[in-house]
Design a protein around this motif. Structure first.
Motif, mmCIF file in Angstrom:
data_model
loop_
_atom_site.group_PDB
_atom_site.id
_atom_site.type_symbol
_atom_site.label_atom_id
_atom_site.label_comp_id
_atom_site.label_asym_id
_atom_site.label_seq_id
_atom_site.Cartn_x
_atom_site.Cartn_y
_atom_site.Cartn_z
ATOM 1 N N PRO A 1 35.987 -3.841 16.486
ATOM 2 C CA PRO A 1 34.897 -3.107 16.994
ATOM 3 C C PRO A 1 35.011 -1.750 16.777
ATOM 4 C CG PRO A 1 35.737 -4.784 18.417
ATOM 5 C CD PRO A 1 36.732 -4.602 17.219
ATOM 6 N N VAL A 2 33.633 -0.984 16.378
ATOM 7 C CA VAL A 2 33.758 0.469 16.020
ATOM 8 C C VAL A 2 34.082 1.157 17.417
ATOM 9 C CG1 VAL A 2 32.203 2.370 15.489
ATOM 10 C CG2 VAL A 2 31.970 0.194 14.232
ATOM 11 N N ASP A 3 33.816 0.910 18.640
ATOM 12 C CA ASP A 3 34.001 1.650 19.786
ATOM 13 C C ASP A 3 35.609 1.761 19.844
ATOM 14 O OD1 ASP A 3 34.034 -1.054 20.413
ATOM 15 O OD2 ASP A 3 33.079 -0.701 22.408
ATOM 16 N N VAL A 4 36.227 0.552 19.670
ATOM 17 C CA VAL A 4 37.595 0.436 19.893
ATOM 18 C C VAL A 4 38.401 1.244 18.959
ATOM 19 C CG1 VAL A 4 39.525 -1.095 19.813
ATOM 20 C CG2 VAL A 4 37.626 -1.920 20.962
ATOM 21 N N ALA A 5 37.883 1.242 17.702
ATOM 22 C CA ALA A 5 38.503 2.056 16.648
ATOM 23 C C ALA A 5 38.460 3.496 16.924
ATOM 24 C CB ALA A 5 37.967 1.649 15.211
ATOM 25 N N ASN A 6 37.144 3.840 17.452
ATOM 26 C CA ASN A 6 36.858 5.396 17.615
ATOM 27 C C ASN A 6 38.074 5.671 18.874
ATOM 28 O OD1 ASN A 6 35.124 6.072 15.799
ATOM 29 N ND2 ASN A 6 33.585 5.244 16.921
ATOM 30 N N LYS A 7 38.071 5.178 19.759
ATOM 31 C CA LYS A 7 38.815 5.267 21.095
ATOM 32 C C LYS A 7 40.456 5.486 20.675
ATOM 33 C CE LYS A 7 40.547 3.085 25.319
ATOM 34 N NZ LYS A 7 41.870 2.843 24.919
ATOM 35 N N ASN A 8 40.909 4.372 19.739
ATOM 36 C CA ASN A 8 42.209 4.420 19.228
ATOM 37 C C ASN A 8 42.619 5.684 18.518
ATOM 38 O OD1 ASN A 8 42.643 2.019 20.694
ATOM 39 N ND2 ASN A 8 42.589 0.928 18.952
ATOM 40 N N LEU A 9 41.504 6.191 17.586
ATOM 41 C CA LEU A 9 41.732 7.297 16.841
ATOM 42 C C LEU A 9 41.950 8.507 17.634
ATOM 43 C CD1 LEU A 9 39.207 6.657 14.009
ATOM 44 C CD2 LEU A 9 41.536 6.666 13.748
ATOM 45 N N THR A 10 41.044 8.743 18.638
ATOM 46 C CA THR A 10 41.179 9.740 19.724
ATOM 47 C C THR A 10 42.659 9.861 20.360
ATOM 48 O OG1 THR A 10 38.870 9.488 20.147
ATOM 49 C CG2 THR A 10 40.262 10.733 21.783
ATOM 50 N N GLU A 11 43.335 8.580 20.487
ATOM 51 C CA GLU A 11 44.719 8.395 21.125
ATOM 52 C C GLU A 11 45.645 8.844 20.160
ATOM 53 O OE1 GLU A 11 47.572 5.061 22.996
ATOM 54 O OE2 GLU A 11 45.410 4.728 22.879
ATOM 55 N N LEU A 12 45.333 8.429 19.003
ATOM 56 C CA LEU A 12 46.317 9.032 17.633
ATOM 57 C C LEU A 12 46.540 10.460 17.853
ATOM 58 C CD1 LEU A 12 45.798 6.246 15.064
ATOM 59 C CD2 LEU A 12 47.915 6.646 16.532
ATOM 60 N N GLY A 13 45.417 11.224 18.239
ATOM 61 C CA GLY A 13 45.460 12.824 17.928
ATOM 62 C C GLY A 13 45.600 13.130 16.325
ATOM 63 N N GLU A 14 46.568 13.897 16.100
ATOM 64 C CA GLU A 14 46.589 14.555 14.701
ATOM 65 C C GLU A 14 46.911 13.385 13.509
ATOM 66 O OE1 GLU A 14 49.567 17.328 14.539
ATOM 67 O OE2 GLU A 14 48.395 18.742 15.857
ATOM 68 N N LEU A 15 47.447 12.273 14.157
ATOM 69 C CA LEU A 15 47.671 11.258 13.205
ATOM 70 C C LEU A 15 46.388 10.814 12.566
ATOM 71 C CD1 LEU A 15 50.509 9.218 14.436
ATOM 72 C CD2 LEU A 15 50.572 10.870 12.322
ATOM 73 N N SER A 16 45.219 10.814 13.339
ATOM 74 C CA SER A 16 43.980 10.083 13.032
ATOM 75 C C SER A 16 43.434 10.835 11.693
ATOM 76 C CB SER A 16 43.086 10.235 14.011
ATOM 77 O OG SER A 16 42.761 11.763 14.294
ATOM 78 N N ALA A 17 44.038 11.855 11.310
ATOM 79 C CA ALA A 17 43.515 12.381 10.103
ATOM 80 C C ALA A 17 43.865 11.674 8.892
ATOM 81 C CB ALA A 17 43.883 13.958 9.874
ATOM 82 N N LEU A 18 45.118 10.605 8.870
ATOM 83 C CA LEU A 18 45.547 10.033 7.967
ATOM 84 C C LEU A 18 44.719 8.915 7.717
ATOM 85 C CD1 LEU A 18 48.985 9.813 9.097
ATOM 86 C CD2 LEU A 18 48.260 11.310 7.520
ATOM 87 N N LEU A 19 43.793 8.718 8.670
ATOM 88 C CA LEU A 19 42.952 7.420 8.644
ATOM 89 C C LEU A 19 41.269 7.638 8.389
ATOM 90 C CD1 LEU A 19 44.555 5.846 11.723
ATOM 91 C CD2 LEU A 19 45.266 5.332 9.297
ATOM 92 N N GLU A 20 40.660 6.478 7.941
ATOM 93 C CA GLU A 20 39.305 6.717 8.073
ATOM 94 C C GLU A 20 38.663 5.032 8.360
ATOM 95 O OE1 GLU A 20 37.073 7.268 4.267
ATOM 96 O OE2 GLU A 20 37.938 9.572 4.526
ATOM 97 N N ILE A 21 37.303 5.019 9.177
ATOM 98 C CA ILE A 21 36.995 3.741 9.488
ATOM 99 C C ILE A 21 35.556 3.657 8.455
ATOM 100 C CG2 ILE A 21 37.767 3.420 11.762
ATOM 101 C CD1 ILE A 21 34.953 4.330 12.690
#
Length: 216
Positions: free
Chosen positions: A192-212
């Protein structure tokens, strides 16, 4: 007319006669809708696998008294419940056919949802729990995406383990490490997109390694 075949998938109860129905009406001080009386002569209430219950003469008095229907929904009769804390109401007059749904804590027709304009048609169509239909619609409309690793892991297995924990990825860490050598690498599908965005926020700087991507 109620189609007896439509009742075959319900849990049914022994029928009652006119005398029993009349007796309950007198005790409650109101009139049952004709369509409700018709049902009681075929089955004294029923239950469905989805939790819908229509009250029989054996429990309808107690349910209406317990939830003070005559006080908070004057002129109405609670004829059943949806199994999820909501009650079905019908106007207490012989010609009533409309079925409403209210929260047990707000027994007020002004805040009711319309279940069906035709009680018999609702039964013949399977006595559907409209709350379950709404949940299905929400699930059908939910946007999903894929989680993709697009940049090299600077922290190696430590970074990947953190991503795995936050997103609750079921793949083993070894397989994830192996896949991370060939970017882009799909870590998860259909989130779910909302779950993915929430988890990316929780990851902080590590979210830069990822894309949805592949949002649908």
């Amino acid at each position: 007319m109620i189609n007896s075949k439509s009742l075959s998938s319900f849990n049914l109860y022994p029928v009652v006669d006119e005398n029993e129905i009349n007796k309950v009406e007198v005790e409650m001080g109101l009139k049952f809708p004709k369509v409700f009386r018709e049902l009681l002569k075929l089955t004294n209430g029923f239950e469905t696998e989805e939790g819908v219950a229509i009250f029989g003469t054996d429990i309808i008095i107690e349910r209406n008294q317990t939830y003070e229907v005559s006080e908070y929904a004057q002129g109405y009769l609670a004829v059943g419940s949806n199994g999820g804390g909501k009650f079905y109401l019908m106007s207490a007059n012989e010609d009533s056919t409309e079925l409403l749904q209210v929260d047990a804590g707000v027994m007020n027709p002004e805040f009711a949802s319309l279940v069906s304009e035709d009680f018999i048609k609702w039964i013949n169509n399977g006595a559907i729990n409209i709350d379950l239909l709404e949940e299905e619609d929400e699930a059908d409309n939910e946007q999903l995406c894929d989680l993709i690793l697009v940049n090299p892991l600077m922290g190696g297995a430590t970074d990947l383990k953190k991503i795995q924990e936050v997103f609750n990825i079921k793949k083993g860490l070894f397989d994830l490490l192996k896949g991370s050598k060939q970017l882009p690498f799909v870590l998860m599908k259909d989130i779910p997109v909302d779950v993915a965005n929430k988890n990316l926020t929780e990851l902080g700087e590590l979210s830069a390694l990822l894309e949805i991507s592949n949002v649908n």
